[in-house]
Scaffold this active site. Structure first.
Site, PDB file in Angstrom:
ATOM      1  N   GLY A  91     -28.984  30.630  20.210  1.00  0.00           N
ATOM      2  CA  GLY A  91     -29.780  30.758  19.223  1.00  0.00           C
ATOM      3  C   GLY A  91     -30.238  29.402  18.886  1.00  0.00           C
ATOM      4  O   GLY A  91     -29.788  28.323  19.222  1.00  0.00           O
ATOM      5  N   GLY A 147     -26.728  34.936  26.771  1.00  0.00           N
ATOM      6  CA  GLY A 147     -26.179  35.813  27.470  1.00  0.00           C
ATOM      7  C   GLY A 147     -26.719  35.964  28.983  1.00  0.00           C
ATOM      8  O   GLY A 147     -27.692  35.859  29.309  1.00  0.00           O
ATOM      9  N   GLY A 199     -23.671  26.750  22.124  1.00  0.00           N
ATOM     10  CA  GLY A 199     -22.501  27.087  21.290  1.00  0.00           C
ATOM     11  C   GLY A 199     -21.422  27.510  22.096  1.00  0.00           C
ATOM     12  O   GLY A 199     -21.140  27.031  23.024  1.00  0.00           O
ATOM     13  N   ASP A 229     -23.931  27.412  12.516  1.00  0.00           N
ATOM     14  CA  ASP A 229     -22.901  28.077  11.597  1.00  0.00           C
ATOM     15  C   ASP A 229     -21.590  26.821  11.426  1.00  0.00           C
ATOM     16  O   ASP A 229     -20.836  27.230  10.488  1.00  0.00           O
ATOM     17  CB  ASP A 229     -22.056  29.225  12.098  1.00  0.00           C
ATOM     18  CG  ASP A 229     -23.191  30.502  11.996  1.00  0.00           C
ATOM     19  OD1 ASP A 229     -24.324  30.285  11.107  1.00  0.00           O
ATOM     20  OD2 ASP A 229     -23.077  31.660  12.538  1.00  0.00           O
ATOM     21  N   MET A 254     -27.202  32.248   6.817  1.00  0.00           N
ATOM     22  CA  MET A 254     -26.435  32.561   8.103  1.00  0.00           C
ATOM     23  C   MET A 254     -25.061  32.202   7.940  1.00  0.00           C
ATOM     24  O   MET A 254     -24.489  31.462   7.220  1.00  0.00           O
ATOM     25  CB  MET A 254     -27.011  31.740   9.231  1.00  0.00           C
ATOM     26  CG  MET A 254     -28.681  31.726   9.174  1.00  0.00           C
ATOM     27  SD  MET A 254     -29.333  30.888  10.572  1.00  0.00           S
ATOM     28  CE  MET A 254     -29.171  32.088  11.898  1.00  0.00           C
ATOM     29  N   ARG A 296     -22.112  34.008  10.761  1.00  0.00           N
ATOM     30  CA  ARG A 296     -21.614  35.438  11.324  1.00  0.00           C
ATOM     31  C   ARG A 296     -20.138  35.597  10.870  1.00  0.00           C
ATOM     32  O   ARG A 296     -19.706  36.538  10.316  1.00  0.00           O
ATOM     33  CB  ARG A 296     -21.935  35.630  12.672  1.00  0.00           C
ATOM     34  CG  ARG A 296     -23.350  35.465  12.983  1.00  0.00           C
ATOM     35  CD  ARG A 296     -23.419  35.542  14.701  1.00  0.00           C
ATOM     36  NE  ARG A 296     -22.734  36.934  15.176  1.00  0.00           N
ATOM     37  CZ  ARG A 296     -23.430  38.033  15.157  1.00  0.00           C
ATOM     38  NH1 ARG A 296     -24.634  38.149  14.812  1.00  0.00           N
ATOM     39  NH2 ARG A 296     -22.619  39.055  15.763  1.00  0.00           N
ATOM     40  N   GLU A 308     -23.751  36.143   5.837  1.00  0.00           N
ATOM     41  CA  GLU A 308     -24.377  37.503   6.842  1.00  0.00           C
ATOM     42  C   GLU A 308     -23.343  38.259   7.153  1.00  0.00           C
ATOM     43  O   GLU A 308     -23.274  39.293   7.497  1.00  0.00           O
ATOM     44  CB  GLU A 308     -25.316  37.159   7.910  1.00  0.00           C
ATOM     45  CG  GLU A 308     -24.804  36.212   9.003  1.00  0.00           C
ATOM     46  CD  GLU A 308     -25.772  36.046  10.094  1.00  0.00           C
ATOM     47  OE1 GLU A 308     -26.392  36.908  10.577  1.00  0.00           O
ATOM     48  OE2 GLU A 308     -25.625  34.654  10.621  1.00  0.00           O
ATOM     49  N   ARG A 312     -33.257  27.739  10.365  1.00  0.00           N
ATOM     50  CA  ARG A 312     -32.579  27.325  11.581  1.00  0.00           C
ATOM     51  C   ARG A 312     -33.799  26.659  12.854  1.00  0.00           C
ATOM     52  O   ARG A 312     -33.698  26.310  13.663  1.00  0.00           O
ATOM     53  CB  ARG A 312     -32.229  28.462  12.509  1.00  0.00           C
ATOM     54  CG  ARG A 312     -32.977  29.739  13.042  1.00  0.00           C
ATOM     55  CD  ARG A 312     -32.162  30.427  13.712  1.00  0.00           C
ATOM     56  NE  ARG A 312     -33.030  31.194  14.685  1.00  0.00           N
ATOM     57  CZ  ARG A 312     -32.499  32.104  15.653  1.00  0.00           C
ATOM     58  NH1 ARG A 312     -31.407  32.308  15.738  1.00  0.00           N
ATOM     59  NH2 ARG A 312     -33.488  32.703  16.400  1.00  0.00           N
TER      60      ARG A 312
END
Length: 437
Positions: A74, A141, A165, A196, A239, A241, A295, A347
């Site tokens: 991201g 991915g 990341g 994050d 943000m 996760r 989130e 972001r």
């Protein structure tokens, strides 16, 4: 210049006995260093974690080096800063113009015929630090590791710099392993990225400070909306996760948040100790309240059955923001609820000054590591010192807020937030309001 070594100052943790020798006041008393920093002043590093920096001996002839740079995952503030820093430091070493490739749209750009690599040089990266996003593009991915290594060998790439990341660095580790298996000589070096701030061991990820700064704009807007209405409630989703660092730090910095909800701490909606009871108290006492929710918070309530994952293997979360707004409206029919979701605004912006400097240092240390012969490693700030770490160390699990740590309980103490759980131990958090932190 002074060259770095594994024994450079600050490269290892000091023992209490060593601190006594250096900083003792004669009667055995030591300054309370732990009280002057966050939860962990010093994370002891194993012998294979070494101080980053330029080395006196390098293992590549810069005039023959071919390098590649790829950005994965991201978006995050600072990606362009890192790309620019890598290019300029490579040129500083003497890598010729035309020998630095930018891989387009993540790992797939190595073998996607529709997206050819681009040549990077100082002219190509001039001013890109003033833009958000990444000039190379990114994706998540689905990488074919064997095809990537095949292209590395075919193109004669000596160094690959991966800015990503947990998923991006895991890919870098896989590329390194495949290179070793196939006998392809190439230095694979990562630059850890996570808005994050959830990369293990590393003190702070680039872009995090920028995200916290920008998040406060949304929180301040929510405060204005809430205080300007009768029974006003401002609800902001940020943000985060699996880690609530942005929500926690932005709430602390803004000074306007009454309730902060993060993934690491469960909560009950109803009951005497529940979230709704506390909102009712705030509305009665103040006439308004501001809620900041990460989130990934509340997923233990929202999720049921099989959990789907995205291309990077991350769980696909339920949208906590609209759900929480709906639950609040059900219980407080007269309340004026304003919901703000600034996630992509946070972001996609350029970096703040501190992050910009941090990105340059990380990029420079990545290039130093490659020329020093390191591979399968990533660079980062640990114990306030820049170090080189094996990639497997930082990708084992996401770094998370410690519900019993000082940072979280310092926030709770600052805003007066109780636990929204009948049994505080079941939420993984302490039962106090954070006094003494």
């Amino acid at each position: 210049m002074r060259f770095a070594t594994p024994h450079s100052a600050g490269a290892t943790c000091m023992t209490v006995g060593q601190l006594s020798t250096v900083q003792g006041n004669g009667n055995g008393a030591l300054p309370k260093l732990a009280d002057a920093a966050d939860d962990q002043v010093c994370v002891p590093l194993p012998p294979w974690a070494v101080r980053a920096g330029a080395r006196e001996t390098i293992y590549h002839d810069p005039s023959t080096v071919n390098a590649a740079i790829v950005t994965c995952g991201g978006l995050c503030p600072g990606l362009n800063d890192v790309v620019q820093g890598l290019v300029r430091k490579l040129e500083d070493y003497g890598v010729p113009d035309g020998n630095i490739l930018g891989i387009r749209y993540g790992y797939k750009g190595f073998y996607n015929r529709k997206q050819k690599p681009v040549v990077l040089n100082s002219k190509a990266v001039e001013g890109i630090q003033l833009q958000g996003g990444t000039i190379l593009g990114t994706s998540r991915g689905g990488a074919d590791i064997k095809e990537i290594v095949k292209r590395i060998d075919m193109w004669g790439i000596d160094m690959v710099f991966v800015v990503g990341g947990n998923g991006g660095n895991a890919g870098a580790a896989a590329i390194q392993a495949q290179c070793e298996k196939d006998g392809v000589v190439c230095n694979i070096v990562g630059v850890p990225k996570s808005i994050d701030n959830d990369i293990l061991v590393i003190d702070k990820c680039f872009g995090f400070d920028t995200a916290v700064e920008e998040a406060q704009t949304a929180l301040l807007a929510a405060k204005v909306e809430a205080i300007s209405a009768d029974q006003g409630i401002g609800l902001v989703k940020l943000m985060g996760r699996s880690s609530g660092f942005i929500a926690m730090q932005a709430s602390m910095a803004s000074g306007v948040v009454d309730i902060c909800l993060i993934p690491e701490v469960n909560f009950n909606l109803d009951g005497r100790h529940g979230l709704m009871a506390y909102i009712e108290t705030l509305l009665a006492n103040k006439g308004h309240c501001v809620i900041c929710v990460a989130e990934g918070a509340g997923q233990e309530i929202l999720m049921s059955g099989d959990v789907q994952t995205d291309l990077s293997g991350n769980p696909i979360l339920k949208d906590v923001g609209p759900w929480l707004k709906s639950e609040i409206k059900k219980r407080f029919k007269e309340a004026d609820v304003k919901y703000i979701d600034p996630s992509y605004l946070i972001r996609s912006i350029p970096t703040t000054s501190n992050d910009r400097i941090y990105c340059k240092i990380l990029a420079h240390n990545a290039v130093h590591a490659a020329f020093a012969g390191f591979t399968g490693v990533t660079v980062g700030l640990v114990n306030t010192h820049y170090v080189i770490l094996p990639i497997p160390v930082v990708i084992q699990a996401p770094r998370r807020v410690d519900p019993q740590g000082k940072q979280w309980n310092r926030l709770r103490s600052s805003i007066g937030q109780p636990q929204f759980y009948k049994d505080p131990a079941a939420s993984g958090a302490t039962s106090t309001t954070g006094a003494g932190v």
